[in-house]
Enzyme design. Structure first.
Site, PDB file in Angstrom:
ATOM      1  CG  ASP A 104      -1.916  -1.131   1.186  1.00  0.00           C
ATOM      2  OD1 ASP A 104      -2.225  -1.888   0.295  1.00  0.00           O
ATOM      3  OD2 ASP A 104      -2.238  -1.349   2.410  1.00  0.00           O
TER       4      ASP A 104
HETATM    5  N1  URA Z   1      -1.164  -5.969   3.731  1.00  0.00           N
HETATM    6  C1  URA Z   1      -1.684  -4.620   3.813  1.00  0.00           C
HETATM    7  O1  URA Z   1      -2.745  -4.381   4.645  1.00  0.00           O
HETATM    8  N2  URA Z   1      -1.242  -3.771   3.119  1.00  0.00           N
HETATM    9  C2  URA Z   1       0.128  -4.153   2.557  1.00  0.00           C
HETATM   10  O2  URA Z   1       0.843  -2.873   1.966  1.00  0.00           O
HETATM   11  C3  URA Z   1       0.691  -5.280   2.661  1.00  0.00           C
HETATM   12  C4  URA Z   1       0.042  -6.249   3.314  1.00  0.00           C
END
Ligand code: URA
Length: 237
Positions: free
Chosen positions: A98
């Site tokens: 993310d």
């Molecule tokens: N899980 C998440 O919620 N975000 C990420 O970036 C990676 C795994």
């Protein structure tokens, strides 16, 4: 790159002459006679010989990045900077993090590897360091081990939750998952009524984020590291 792609598009062979060469045992990869034209090849890992003539194979690119917050895990974005903007060559991320997640991100131009590694069937472990806004207890450890169900019914495979520090207002833990569902770690904690305030990936399969990379920095993988990833994706060399 698949062997047939190399033979057809780089060596400009016709399909018939490629198959004739294979049938007559004229093609050797790392000293083994090739029978499968679809085998994945890479100049870092393979030596290809046609009638004892060595061929110059293409070497794919493989990088590890310590992704900082703020970069998008995409090849391009109209408004925001992406992880790929940091590279001059054409590569893409293996899976995604993310925008506000930091840590270990792998990038490559190897289509087979980047397609396979995120698939749940290869069970590649991803390890995250996480902070949440409340108390973590043995109860959450148990729920993660049983497999969390998201609101809406999506079920996650069992995950390992290791508590590092637990307090009423904030806890820190390490989470190991083998899938890559959208916002998976954040949603797993939401399912146990906790909100993720910090998320960092510290390991992808056998590769760990080292202290050598500051946020935003990246480095090429070594041949041993490339081999470990090929092993995870059950690709042969
Ligand atoms: N899980 C998440 O919620 N975000 C990420 O970036 C990676 C795994």
């Amino acid at each position: 790159m698949r062997l047939y792609q190399y033979l057809l598009f780089e060596k400009k062979l016709s399909k018939n002459s490629m198959r004739r060469l294979i049938r007559s045992n004229a093609i050797r990869l790392n000293d083994q006679i090739v029978t499968d034209e679809a085998i994945e090849i890479d100049g870092w890992l393979h030596q290809l010989m046609i009638y004892d003539e060595p061929c110059q194979l293409i070497r794919h690119s493989y990088y590890m990045m310590n992704k900082p917050k703020g970069l998008i895990s995409a090849t391009e974005d109209k408004k925001l900077p992406t992880v790929c903007d940091q590279f001059s060559e054409k590569i893409w991320p293996i899976g995604r993090l993310d925008r506000n997640t930091e840590g270990l991100l792998l990038l490559t131009d190897n289509g087979q590897l980047s397609f396979r590694l995120p698939l749940p069937k290869y069970k590649v472990e991803k390890v995250y360091r996480v902070k949440v806004n409340g108390l973590l207890t043995a109860n959450e450890v148990e729920q993660f081990a049983r497999g969390i169900e998201f609101y809406g019914g999506i079920y996650c495979a069992p995950a390992k939750l290791e508590i590092i520090d637990a307090n009423q207002n904030e806890s820190e833990a390490r989470v190991t998952i083998t899938e890559g569902k959208f916002h998976q770690v954040k949603k797993m904690f939401l399912a146990v009524n906790l909100y993720v305030t910090y998320l960092q990936r510290i390991q992808y399969g056998p590769l760990k984020l080292g202290y050598d990379l500051q946020p935003g920095e990246f480095r090429a993988l070594s041949i041993d590291e490339i081999k470990m990833l090929w092993d995870c994706a059950q690709l042969q060399y």
